[in-house]
Design an enzyme around this catalytic site. Structure first.
Site, PDB file in Angstrom:
ATOM      1  CG  LEU A 223      -2.015  -0.994   1.028  1.00  0.00           C
ATOM      2  CD1 LEU A 223      -2.814  -1.039   2.434  1.00  0.00           C
ATOM      3  CD2 LEU A 223      -3.104  -0.475  -0.133  1.00  0.00           C
ATOM      4  CB  CYS A 224       4.194   2.295   1.673  1.00  0.00           C
ATOM      5  SG  CYS A 224       5.127   0.747   1.372  1.00  0.00           S
ATOM      6  CB  THR A 225       4.514   0.482  -3.487  1.00  0.00           C
ATOM      7  OG1 THR A 225       5.651   0.012  -2.627  1.00  0.00           O
ATOM      8  CG2 THR A 225       4.858   1.026  -4.820  1.00  0.00           C
ATOM      9  CG  ASN A 228       3.527   7.384   0.142  1.00  0.00           C
ATOM     10  OD1 ASN A 228       2.625   8.314   0.100  1.00  0.00           O
ATOM     11  ND2 ASN A 228       3.711   6.356   0.928  1.00  0.00           N
TER      12      ASN A 228
END
Length: 450
Positions: A223-225, A228
């Protein structure tokens, strides 16, 4: 949608005088070394009559494999067939799903397939059900004697497996299985030039969950990829799917995303393309968007035909006892030459579905500072869980940590937790209760760190 049932055609008799059943009668009137213990040649006429009038078969899926299954089962003599599928016909289906024509595009697959089979095989009672198989209660499945599945989703198979296992009771002390609720199911699957078929007797043989490790872990993106640092067009599509769609609710509050709905797919493609432009990422197309959200694997018509034939043969063997059933898995490989291999998968005593697998799973993180979104990726990759749209709550307090499925208000309320540290949400060594529609039940996970 209500089922469509039309058995008004005159019955097609099962008798030696009817050429259609001459081969079936030949098999049923001759014993041999492969016949099952309860085979009875003198009862061949009664067996065929039962096949026509009594035995009720459910075919799950009316796609590439489902079309072949319906044709094979109808021509094998099964007289009462139900088929369930939630999809509508797309132009891309026409090259391999041979029951459909260009004029059928946009119509429900189950209804069109049933009508075509009904017209070609007189006397067949075939009932179409349009809808999501996971929305049917267990007692709906209990009305069938045999289930043959041609699904293209591991999640759907897991749900069906858990449902059929739940119908079979077992003595708590002796473990003896009550076979009165047992419904055998035959699972077929194809992936390009490879395919498999298996026979499952819930609680007696290895269930689908027992052999889940045989399948590759589904492709997931952190999810961070997605949020962001997207680098691929697939990242943009997945972000639009799992983040933007729940937030925007473009088709109304609480309306779930439907990859088979052209309007939904258009919205997804446009939203993903806009995000891709922002990060200068080329390659977002409607075809790519459909492939990402539906996990599309190229289909080969000949593979579907071979696997469907294997499944139909097993169904006929179970219905007539003309031979013993497959034990219990056969694999077809056409990638380098053509060969098949048969072996018996073993039941796992600690299986979370059919065994005594109530022991909590332990997930060890690098530290308590790991973000919840990273924990979600870990759970998705865990072979015994493979979550897709999980709901997490703290076992000791009942506090809701994450909801990827359920009422929109609940999903929205937990969205902010994705960027929080796990130690803010759960004490070290604490237990999370994990539910996911695909798993067909809840799992307990102990989350710890050094």
């Amino acid at each position: 949608m209500e089922a469509v049932d039309d058995a008004a055609a005159p019955p097609l008799p099962y008798s030696a005088a009817c050429p259609r059943w001459s081969d079936a009668l030949r098999l049923l009137t001759r014993g041999g070394p492969s016949t099952a213990p309860d085979f009875s040649a003198p009862a061949s006429a009664e067996v065929l009559a039962s096949l026509r009038n009594d035995l009720r078969v459910l075919v799950v899926g009316a796609g590439g494999l489902g079309c072949e299954l319906l044709k094979d089962l109808a021509l094998a003599g099964f007289g009462r067939i139900d088929v369930i599928d939630m999809d509508t016909i797309d132009v891309s289906n026409l090259n391999r799903q041979f029951l459909f024509r260009a004029s059928d595009v946009g119509k429900p697959k189950a209804e069109v397939a049933a009508a075509y089979i009904r017209a070609r095989v007189p006397g067949l009672a075939i009932t179409a059900h349009v809808g999501d198989l996971t929305r049917r209660p267990p007692e709906w499945y209990a009305q069938f004697n045999l289930i043959v599945a041609g699904l293209d989703s591991i999640d759907a198979r897991r749900w069906l497996n858990a449902t059929l296992v739940s119908l079979v009771g077992a003595d708590a002390e002796t473990g003896e299985v009550d076979r009165s609720g047992l419904i055998p199911w035959i699972d077929g699957g194809s992936e390009g030039l490879m395919g498999q078929a298996r026979v499952i007797f819930p609680r007696l043989s290895a269930c689908f969950e027992c052999t889940l490790s045989m399948f590759d872990t589904p492709k997931t993106y952190p999810l961070c990829t997605l949020a962001n640092t997207p680098r691929l067009p697939e990242h943009c599509v997945e972000y639009a799917h799992v983040v933007e769609y729940p937030r925007a609710s473009p088709f109304g509050e609480g309306v779930a995303f439907d990859a088979d709905n052209p309007d939904h797919l258009t919205w997804l493609t446009d939203t993903a393309a806009a995000r891709a432009d922002k990060f200068s990422i080329p390659g977002v197309t409607r075809r790519l968007a459909a492939g990402v959200v539906k996990h599309i694997v190229p289909a080969v018509a000949s593979t579907n035909a071979v696997i469907a034939a294997a499944c139909a043969a097993e169904a006929w063997k179970l219905a007539t006892s003309v031979a013993g059933p497959l034990r219990n898995y056969v694999m077809l490989n056409g990638t380098s030459g053509v060969y098949s291999y048969t072996y018996e998968t073993e039941r796992r005593p600690d299986c979370e579905v059919c065994g005594g697998g109530g022991v909590p799973r332990t997930v060890t993180l690098d530290s308590g500072e790991v973000l919840l979104e990273d924990l979600l990726d870990t759970l998705a990759a865990e072979p015994a869980l493979r979550t897709r749209a999980p709901v997490l709550r703290v076992a000791s307090t009942g506090a809701m940590v994450w909801a990827a499925d359920g009422p929109p208000a609940l999903v929205a309320a937990t969205r902010a937790n994705a960027g929080k540290r796990v130690e803010e949400l759960l004490e070290r060594g604490g237990e999370l209760v994990v539910t996911d529609r695909a798993m067909g039940g809840a799992r307990t996970v102990i989350v710890t760190w050094p």
